[in-house]
Design a protein around this motif. Structure first.
Motif, short mmCIF file in Angstrom:
data_model
loop_
_atom_site.label_atom_id
_atom_site.label_comp_id
_atom_site.label_asym_id
_atom_site.label_seq_id
_atom_site.Cartn_x
_atom_site.Cartn_y
_atom_site.Cartn_z
N GLY A 1 9.81 -8.35 -11.44
CA GLY A 1 9.14 -6.98 -10.83
C GLY A 1 8.22 -7.60 -9.51
N THR A 2 7.39 -6.49 -8.98
CA THR A 2 6.21 -6.94 -8.20
C THR A 2 5.07 -6.29 -8.68
N MET A 3 3.94 -6.79 -7.89
CA MET A 3 2.60 -6.29 -8.36
C MET A 3 1.95 -5.98 -6.99
N ASN A 4 1.07 -4.95 -6.89
CA ASN A 4 0.51 -4.60 -5.70
C ASN A 4 -0.89 -5.33 -5.70
N LEU A 5 -1.08 -6.08 -5.04
CA LEU A 5 -2.35 -6.84 -4.84
C LEU A 5 -3.00 -6.43 -3.54
N HIS A 6 -3.92 -5.53 -3.62
CA HIS A 6 -4.77 -5.03 -2.75
C HIS A 6 -3.70 -4.59 -1.54
N GLY A 7 -2.75 -4.02 -1.67
CA GLY A 7 -1.82 -3.53 -0.60
C GLY A 7 -0.87 -4.39 -0.21
N ARG A 8 -0.63 -5.69 -0.93
CA ARG A 8 0.34 -6.42 -0.32
C ARG A 8 1.39 -6.76 -1.75
N ALA A 9 2.76 -6.58 -1.79
CA ALA A 9 3.63 -6.94 -2.61
C ALA A 9 3.66 -8.08 -2.99
N VAL A 10 3.35 -8.59 -4.44
CA VAL A 10 3.46 -9.95 -4.54
C VAL A 10 4.74 -9.99 -5.73
#
Length: 325
Positions: free
Chosen positions: A42-51
């Motif tokens: 999946g992805t995580m939202n790191l301060h507005g950035r998809a990681v």
């Protein structure tokens, strides 16, 4: 020797060069995949950035399971883009005597090295992520022998993961650079242990040569080159009037940065890296350290002094021979 971040996956001991890691955070609620990536979770939202998040279980050919609040995400940067590696837990930082290959060895799984102690070292994360499926027989036969994860109520566990995800999704300006959990790197200096949040640590390297600079404050040990960039190196003992006990042969430079100011600080050696809830820091009694309170966030239960990297980096006195952006 190389500093390695040691972590566990289904009873296996794995490691990654500390220089490739940015920070370690608690597991968050993941967003679904939009495409197919080997090991993609999946992805995580790191301060507005998809990681992108990679499951090390899947990458190593192990049995899959749902995320737990006790799991961790290792934010790494094999290239200019960040990725997150989903692991069971972090064991700490170690110095490895193993000589890592300078490039991917075609006779081994790409980017991965299995030591005599049956530790998996992912020395080339980019090659490891780009490799084909890892054969199960290439791994030591210890998977599944680690401690079982503590049971969590499904509803409560999902709540924790969702709350962490919301915290990391906030813009850095809004979040103030803070998270519900602090990722700390601890180090030894003058017979005492200190800690700094990993979000302010760009890298750690062995001190080779520092060039003295005349006319600078006493706390500036000199300057050194880091991949073509010249940075100042600060001796915290002089800055904070900490009694000196001499430098060891294992001197390290921890490079701090807030995106505006960058410099290194000296440390005798790195001791650990772990996650700690921010609200568990206790006040520091003034008589226990000569360091001014404005440079301290508190002290842990293990009597480790947590330095306020933001205050140190933001102190105008620390800007020597460089201009803020």
């Amino acid at each position: 020797m190389t500093h390695l971040l040691s972590f566990t996956v289904e009873g296996l001991t794995c490691a990654l060069p500390l220089a490739e890691t940015r920070q370690v955070v608690g597991m968050v609620e993941l967003q679904p995949e939009t495409g197919k990536r080997r090991g993609g979770a999946g992805t995580m939202n790191l301060h507005g950035r998809a990681v992108p998040v990679y499951s090390l279980r899947r990458l190593l050919g192990l049995a899959d399971r749902q995320p737990l609040p006790t799991d961790v995400l290792i934010i790494a940067h094999p290239t200019r883009e960040c990725v997150a590696l989903w692991a069971d837990g972090v064991r700490g930082v170690q110095e490895s005597p193993v000589e890592l290959p300078p490039e991917t060895d075609a006779t081994s799984p790409p980017g991965m090295l299995l030591t005599e102690e049956e530790e998996i070292i992912i020395y080339d994360l980019g090659a490891f992520l780009a490799a084909e499926e890892t054969a199960q027989h290439s791994l030591p036969g210890t998977a599944g022998t680690g401690e079982e994860a503590p049971p969590y109520d499904d509803g409560k566990g999902d709540e924790i993961l969702a709350e962490r995800a919301r915290a990391f999704a906030r813009p850095e300006e809004e979040a103030g650079g803070e998270t519900p959990f602090s990722e700390l790197l601890t180090f030894r200096l003058a017979d005492r242990e200190y800690a700094i949040k990993t979000q302010y640590i760009r890298e750690v390297f062995i001190m080779h040569e520092i060039t003295p600079v005349p006319g600078v404050p006493d706390f500036v040990a000199g300057i050194c080159a880091v991949r073509g960039e010249i940075i100042s190196v600060v001796d915290l003992r002089a800055l904070f009037s900490i009694p000196k006990h001499g430098l060891t042969d294992l001197n390290r430079v921890i490079v701090l940065s807030d995106g505006t100011v960058t410099f290194g600080i000296l440390a005798d050696y790195i001791t650990d890296i772990y996650i700690r809830p921010t609200d568990q820091f206790s006040p520091v009694e003034p008589e226990t350290t000569p360091i001014e309170q404005r440079y301290l966030l508190g002290v842990t239960d293990e009597s480790v002094l947590v330095l306020d990297a933001a205050a140190i980096l933001g102190d105008p006195a620390m800007v020597v021979g460089q201009t803020r952006k």
